[in-house]
Design a protein around this motif. Structure first.
Motif, PDB file in Angstrom:
ATOM      1  N   HIS A 154      25.180  35.414  40.044  1.00  0.00           N
ATOM      2  CA  HIS A 154      26.597  35.713  40.117  1.00  0.00           C
ATOM      3  C   HIS A 154      27.155  36.167  38.771  1.00  0.00           C
ATOM      4  O   HIS A 154      26.707  35.952  37.651  1.00  0.00           O
ATOM      5  CB  HIS A 154      27.374  34.460  40.647  1.00  0.00           C
ATOM      6  N   ILE A 155      28.320  36.936  39.039  1.00  0.00           N
ATOM      7  CA  ILE A 155      29.129  37.452  37.726  1.00  0.00           C
ATOM      8  C   ILE A 155      30.362  37.238  37.950  1.00  0.00           C
ATOM      9  O   ILE A 155      31.084  37.205  38.838  1.00  0.00           O
ATOM     10  CB  ILE A 155      28.788  38.930  37.705  1.00  0.00           C
ATOM     11  N   VAL A 156      31.360  36.831  37.059  1.00  0.00           N
ATOM     12  CA  VAL A 156      32.647  36.675  36.981  1.00  0.00           C
ATOM     13  C   VAL A 156      33.199  37.518  35.935  1.00  0.00           C
ATOM     14  O   VAL A 156      33.023  37.635  34.693  1.00  0.00           O
ATOM     15  CB  VAL A 156      33.000  35.022  36.618  1.00  0.00           C
ATOM     16  N   VAL A 157      34.252  38.312  36.369  1.00  0.00           N
ATOM     17  CA  VAL A 157      34.798  39.483  35.363  1.00  0.00           C
ATOM     18  C   VAL A 157      36.066  38.496  35.437  1.00  0.00           C
ATOM     19  O   VAL A 157      37.007  38.261  36.015  1.00  0.00           O
ATOM     20  CB  VAL A 157      35.214  40.742  36.302  1.00  0.00           C
ATOM     21  N   SER A 158      36.464  38.843  33.767  1.00  0.00           N
ATOM     22  CA  SER A 158      37.801  38.231  33.952  1.00  0.00           C
ATOM     23  C   SER A 158      38.363  39.161  32.252  1.00  0.00           C
ATOM     24  O   SER A 158      37.671  39.942  31.681  1.00  0.00           O
ATOM     25  CB  SER A 158      37.777  36.855  33.006  1.00  0.00           C
ATOM     26  N   ALA A 160      41.041  39.117  28.945  1.00  0.00           N
ATOM     27  CA  ALA A 160      41.551  38.178  27.767  1.00  0.00           C
ATOM     28  C   ALA A 160      43.281  37.666  28.462  1.00  0.00           C
ATOM     29  O   ALA A 160      43.998  38.592  28.743  1.00  0.00           O
ATOM     30  CB  ALA A 160      41.912  38.909  26.333  1.00  0.00           C
ATOM     31  N   GLY A 161      43.407  36.530  28.348  1.00  0.00           N
ATOM     32  CA  GLY A 161      44.519  35.851  28.875  1.00  0.00           C
ATOM     33  C   GLY A 161      44.937  36.127  30.477  1.00  0.00           C
ATOM     34  O   GLY A 161      45.975  35.754  30.863  1.00  0.00           O
ATOM     35  N   GLY A 162      44.023  36.354  31.012  1.00  0.00           N
ATOM     36  CA  GLY A 162      44.044  36.645  32.589  1.00  0.00           C
ATOM     37  C   GLY A 162      44.843  37.852  33.078  1.00  0.00           C
ATOM     38  O   GLY A 162      45.358  37.801  34.345  1.00  0.00           O
ATOM     39  N   VAL A 163      45.110  38.798  32.334  1.00  0.00           N
ATOM     40  CA  VAL A 163      45.934  39.851  32.343  1.00  0.00           C
ATOM     41  C   VAL A 163      45.612  40.705  33.411  1.00  0.00           C
ATOM     42  O   VAL A 163      44.084  40.962  33.698  1.00  0.00           O
ATOM     43  CB  VAL A 163      46.032  40.757  31.318  1.00  0.00           C
ATOM     44  N   THR A 164      46.489  40.906  34.509  1.00  0.00           N
ATOM     45  CA  THR A 164      45.993  41.828  35.536  1.00  0.00           C
ATOM     46  C   THR A 164      46.889  43.135  35.881  1.00  0.00           C
ATOM     47  O   THR A 164      46.667  43.909  36.588  1.00  0.00           O
ATOM     48  CB  THR A 164      46.087  40.970  36.970  1.00  0.00           C
ATOM     49  N   GLN A 165      47.736  43.415  34.677  1.00  0.00           N
ATOM     50  CA  GLN A 165      48.766  44.650  34.723  1.00  0.00           C
ATOM     51  C   GLN A 165      48.634  44.990  33.288  1.00  0.00           C
ATOM     52  O   GLN A 165      48.518  44.262  32.485  1.00  0.00           O
ATOM     53  CB  GLN A 165      50.069  44.294  35.217  1.00  0.00           C
ATOM     54  N   MET A 166      48.929  46.047  33.110  1.00  0.00           N
ATOM     55  CA  MET A 166      49.087  46.837  31.674  1.00  0.00           C
ATOM     56  C   MET A 166      49.672  48.108  31.946  1.00  0.00           C
ATOM     57  O   MET A 166      49.790  48.713  32.687  1.00  0.00           O
ATOM     58  CB  MET A 166      47.610  46.759  30.995  1.00  0.00           C
ATOM     59  N   LEU A 172      42.800  46.674  26.856  1.00  0.00           N
ATOM     60  CA  LEU A 172      42.367  45.299  27.211  1.00  0.00           C
ATOM     61  C   LEU A 172      41.115  45.152  27.432  1.00  0.00           C
ATOM     62  O   LEU A 172      40.234  45.895  27.900  1.00  0.00           O
ATOM     63  CB  LEU A 172      43.004  45.323  28.850  1.00  0.00           C
ATOM     64  N   GLN A 173      40.910  43.914  26.653  1.00  0.00           N
ATOM     65  CA  GLN A 173      39.303  43.465  26.703  1.00  0.00           C
ATOM     66  C   GLN A 173      38.974  42.928  27.917  1.00  0.00           C
ATOM     67  O   GLN A 173      39.481  41.602  28.415  1.00  0.00           O
ATOM     68  CB  GLN A 173      39.177  42.710  25.474  1.00  0.00           C
ATOM     69  N   TYR A 174      37.698  43.231  28.646  1.00  0.00           N
ATOM     70  CA  TYR A 174      37.097  42.710  29.831  1.00  0.00           C
ATOM     71  C   TYR A 174      36.012  41.943  29.274  1.00  0.00           C
ATOM     72  O   TYR A 174      35.304  42.142  28.175  1.00  0.00           O
ATOM     73  CB  TYR A 174      36.840  43.570  30.860  1.00  0.00           C
TER      74      TYR A 174
END
Length: 176
Positions: A154-158, A160-166, A172-174
């Motif tokens: 499995h893979i979990v994508v996240s 930094a800081g849980g940001v979902t908007q920019m 933004l670092q994934y």
């Protein structure tokens, strides 16, 4: 009731096998197969009885097993197979059946009833070939399993800081 003359004459009728019998009824087996033992009264009555007897060859136990691998290899890759074989002595052993088994030490593998080993996980395993004639004669070989490929489960994508908007132009670092 007791007969006046209880003596009998012993004889053997050889069939597919052979034997001899003494005058006091001690039989010595010869070749394997069927024989018929006859006891006939010596008193002139003509009374006789017969008994069929099967003579079997003596059991020849396994005295040694030598386990080997195809190409004398002692390493195999995980997921690949390696054929093992066993040579028995004496060559005329009555029962030449082999039981194949596996001891997973630091690695794991599977072995079939025909001695085909499949590597599963890295490490060492011990392959065992045991005679099935009751002699418990066995031989072993240690194999090293290498190169197990661990697949992604499995893979979990996240972010930094849980940001979902920019905003446009921001960076933004994934991570995965």
């Amino acid at each position: 009731d007791f007969a006046d003359n209880p003596l009998v004459n012993w004889s053997v009728i050889n069939g597919t096998g052979s034997a001899t019998i003494s005058s006091n009824g001690v039989l010595r087996a010869g070749n394997p197969g069927l024989v018929e033992v006859v006891a006939r009264a010596l008193d002139g009555s003509g009374v006789a009885d017969t008994m069929e007897l099967t003579i079997t060859p003596p059991l020849v136990p396994v005295t040694s097993i030598t386990l080997s691998t195809a190409g004398d290899l002692l390493e195999l890759d995980a997921g690949s197979t390696l054929q093992c074989s066993a040579s028995l002595l004496p060559s005329d052993a009555t029962n030449s059946e082999i039981l194949w088994s596996m001891v997973n030490e630091t690695g794991t593998a599977l072995v079939t009833a025909d001695g085909l080993v499949t590597g599963v996980t890295d490490g060492t395993v011990e392959v065992i070939a045991t005679a099935q004639d009751g002699s418990f004669v066995a031989d072993t070989v240690q194999l090293t399993i290498m190169g197990a490929v661990v697949l992604v489960t499995h893979i979990v994508v996240s972010t930094a800081g849980g940001v979902t908007q920019m905003l446009t132009g921001e960076v933004l670092q994934y991570s995965a």
